[in-house]
Design an enzyme around this catalytic site. Structure first.
Site, PDB file in Angstrom:
ATOM      1  N   LEU A 302       0.839  -1.198   0.000  1.00  0.00           N
ATOM      2  CA  LEU A 302       0.000   0.000   0.000  1.00  0.00           C
ATOM      3  C   LEU A 302       0.874   1.247   0.000  1.00  0.00           C
ATOM      4  CD1 LEU A 302      -2.414  -1.292   2.764  1.00  0.00           C
ATOM      5  CD2 LEU A 302      -2.935  -1.150   0.328  1.00  0.00           C
ATOM      6  N   GLN A 355       8.319  -4.421  -3.867  1.00  0.00           N
ATOM      7  CA  GLN A 355       7.645  -4.180  -5.143  1.00  0.00           C
ATOM      8  C   GLN A 355       8.370  -3.082  -5.906  1.00  0.00           C
ATOM      9  OE1 GLN A 355       3.726  -2.084  -5.680  1.00  0.00           O
ATOM     10  NE2 GLN A 355       3.016  -4.141  -6.213  1.00  0.00           N
ATOM     11  N   CYS A 386      -0.379  -0.014 -11.040  1.00  0.00           N
ATOM     12  CA  CYS A 386      -0.465   1.376 -10.585  1.00  0.00           C
ATOM     13  C   CYS A 386      -1.232   2.209 -11.610  1.00  0.00           C
ATOM     14  CB  CYS A 386       0.923   1.955 -10.365  1.00  0.00           C
ATOM     15  SG  CYS A 386       0.906   3.628  -9.696  1.00  0.00           S
ATOM     16  N   LYS A 425       1.946  -8.121  -9.808  1.00  0.00           N
ATOM     17  CA  LYS A 425       0.629  -7.641  -9.358  1.00  0.00           C
ATOM     18  C   LYS A 425       0.032  -6.797 -10.479  1.00  0.00           C
ATOM     19  CE  LYS A 425      -1.806  -5.351  -5.553  1.00  0.00           C
ATOM     20  NZ  LYS A 425      -2.631  -4.445  -6.375  1.00  0.00           N
ATOM     21  N   ARG A 511      -7.461  -2.366   1.048  1.00  0.00           N
ATOM     22  CA  ARG A 511      -8.224  -1.359   1.794  1.00  0.00           C
ATOM     23  C   ARG A 511      -8.868  -1.938   3.044  1.00  0.00           C
ATOM     24  NH1 ARG A 511     -12.586   1.287  -1.750  1.00  0.00           N
ATOM     25  NH2 ARG A 511     -12.740  -0.848  -2.555  1.00  0.00           N
TER      26      ARG A 511
END
Length: 640
Positions: A302, A355, A386, A425, A511
């Site tokens: 995050l 990442q 992203c 991802k 989240r």
């Protein structure tokens, strides 16, 4: 249901809150707790000191009903978009989404006169800069202007036995002697010296080499040369040795230097320890460390909020796999200290990865080689999800899904120089109705990717609709036998159970962990946790302690901890306590209406105003400094 609505109207549940028991897109809170916006803020302001300003912050109009329905109706036509556009022409547009132009106050701004580090380190040698030093050398003058301590106990002194910030610590009274000397607890220091410490820091010597471009990337250059010569064969167990040209072979160079008769007469080369061939023969796929995390709970990387103190909180509540925040490969190659700080790993993170974000094979491959030999991680993840313009317009993030040739070179190049598994991802695609993931997954499997995490939304979609779990189920079948993790809209153990029924290897929580970090405990224990407000405050207090350990206990460290605490509170305020809900579980796409909690602190934590988040931070970190400004990154609400 009609009776519940009548009770809500009689108890003040109507008005500005406009919440009915069955209203779509709104959390179903019990009628006795619902209230109006005016009464909500009157209740919070009543606890303030007498004479304080009781202004109710102005807020724009509520979201149109059509727009809230779009959260659940994924197949809604374009009529709602037209309705929203016509509505925005009539009223001033309300700020929403990311606050890209928000004022950013660096923590150093609040510490105007800083003491010279040579005085803090208690070094016998004087300051190397002498009279040209821009820091303060007068200790007495510094102590006169220094603000009062924030508390009687120093977290660093109690935890490690010594506070490296000495008199600049905002809790200095806990460890300063009568003559101003920095006290040390020898027993605690000796005990902490035997414990593992935070890893993956940037060495100063390496930083200078990176800035001067003196670091050699031999393996990366070899991999890039293979990529430019043509497509590489599919990685398989039969491929054993990486081909090296004679000019790059360390064995060849050594033979040239000692060849001829002189080699027989010379003394043998002294050796120390075992001799390996890692610089010549790269690891085969079957020899690489395997990433077996199927069925484990994966905390998403995050940005901004997924810092090391927050990951420690999630690990305590049951997260199995953690990953650092997105780091840009170009900044890492330039030796930026702030970017390398994103790679730090706490000892409690037993399965940890980093990442990387990048758009070009050369920088990504070189960065992978650099990390492979300098830091300790269990896997490296490529960010292909992203959505922000800064990354997308440069060709990184989601843009890689449309640049399959470059994407392939990045994956193959990084896989060749890494000794740990490589993961990806990604999102469903770039455009909302054009899914690309199911086409890329077989290619990623052939390119050697060990695991893929799929977020069930496109770049254009963002969070305007629910995650597409049926599509994730389809992709899990396409990706087999490569494991695929699903991500999106998981806020309860029921959501996690439904997600696991789609055939994914595991779930990633993003989240949901920000709204309730104890979600990992709920999933593992298969229960709803009606956590009290005091327990939630204890979690925030632990976060501040971890933050002071990580960022420091001086003014800069305290304000940096406060900033990340406030960013986290902008998500925590959306959580609705279990005991207040008419229906369980809470849905992540349901907006919490105005409600009064079971005590004052629970109501304060439900406030969506940044001014109230500031009050919570002052409970834990003391008063904010003069001129403090905060505008949350993901919330259209400001405190000045």
């Amino acid at each position: 249901m009609a009776e519940v609505a009548e009770v809500a109207a009689e108890s003040g549940g109507g008005g500005d809150s406009g919440v009915g028991a069955c209203e779509r897109g709104v959390a179903p809170i019990k009628a006795q707790y619902r209230t109006t916006k005016e009464r909500f803020h009157e209740y919070l302001d009543a606890d303030k000191q007498e004479g304080a300003c009781q202004e109710t912050p102005t807020e724009g109009p509520a979201e149109p009903e059509a727009k809230r329905i779009r959260l659940e109706d994924g197949q809604e036509n374009g009529k709602t978009e037209v309705a929203v556009e016509s509505h925005e022409r009539q009223v001033p547009k309300r700020a929403r989404g990311q606050n890209k132009s928000r004022p950013h106050m660096k923590p150093a701004h609040y510490d105007k006169e800083r003491l010279c580090p040579s005085l803090l380190q208690e070094s016998a040698t004087p300051c190397a800069f002498g009279d040209r030093c821009r820091f303060l050398h007068d200790v007495g003058r510094y102590l006169e202007t220094k603000p009062a301590d924030l508390g009687p106990h120093c977290v660093l002194f109690n935890t490690f036995g010594r506070c490296p910030y000495s008199m600049t610590c905002r809790f200095a009274g806990a460890h300063l002697g009568p003559e101003g000397q920095n006290l040390v607890q020898e027993e605690v220091v000796a005990r902490c010296a035997q414990l593992p410490s935070v890893r993956n820091g940037l060495d100063r010597a390496l930083q200078q080499q990176l800035r001067k471009r003196q670091v050699c990337f031999e393996r990366a250059e070899q991999a890039l040369s293979h990529l430019t010569q043509g497509p590489m064969p599919t990685i398989a167990p039969e491929s054993t040795v990486a081909t090296l040209t004679p000019k790059h072979s360390s064995c060849h160079v050594q033979l040239d230097n000692v060849g001829g008769d002189g080699a027989r007469q010379g003394s043998p080369v002294p050796t120390c320890g075992p001799l390996t061939d890692e610089d010549v023969v790269r690891l085969r796929p079957c020899e690489k460390k395997r990433l077996d995390i199927s069925g484990k709970l994966y905390l998403a990387p995050l940005t901004t909020c997924g810092n090391l103190p927050f990951r420690r909180i999630c690990k305590r509540f049951g997260a199995d796999v953690t990953c650092g925040e997105m780091a840009m490969c170009t900044n890492l190659l330039q030796g930026q200290m702030s970017e390398w700080a994103l790679l730090k790993r706490h000892p409690c993170e037993d399965i940890f990865g980093v990442q990387l974000e990048g758009a070009f094979p050369d920088t990504m491959t070189k960065c992978a080689e650099l990390l492979n030999r300098t830091i300790d991680v269990d896997f490296v993840d490529i960010n292909v999800g992203c959505p922000i313009d800064l990354v997308y317009k440069k060709g990184g993030g989601c843009a890689l899904m449309n640049r399959s040739a470059k994407f392939q070179q990045i994956v193959r190049g990084m896989n060749e120089v890494l000794d740990v598994p490589l993961t990806v991802k990604m999102r469903t695609g770039v455009q909302e109705r054009v899914s690309l993931a199911h086409r890329l997954l077989p290619e990623l499997r052939n390119w050697g990717v060990a695991l893929v995490t799929l977020h069930g939304r496109s770049r254009e979609q963002r969070y305007t609709r629910l995650a597409d779990w049926p599509y994730i189920e389809q992709c899990a079948k396409v990706a087999s036998p490569m494991p695929l993790f699903g991500n999106g809209d998981i806020l309860s153990f029921e959501d996690a159970n439904c997600a696991m029924q789609t055939g994914v290897a595991g779930i990633m929580v993003a989240r949901g962990a920000l709204l309730k970090p104890w979600l990992f405990t709920e999933i593992k224990e298969q229960r709803h946790w009606d956590i009290s407000s005091s327990e939630r405050l204890d979690i925030l207090r632990d976060f501040t302690h971890y933050g002071l350990e990580h960022w420091g206990s001086d003014t800069q460290g305290v304000e940096r901890t406060r900033r990340f605490l406030l960013e986290w509170l902008s998500f925590l305020c959306r959580y609705v306590p279990v005991g207040l809900l008419e229906r369980l579980p809470q849905r992540i796409n349901e907006r919490p209406p105005y409600y009064l909690g079971r005590d004052y602190l629970e109501t304060l934590m439900a406030s969506q105003q940044a001014a109230d988040w500031i009050r919570i931070s002052e409970m834990l970190l003391g008063p904010v400094p003069p001129g403090f400004v905060f505008l949350p990154k993901h919330k259209a609400n400001a405190y000045k």
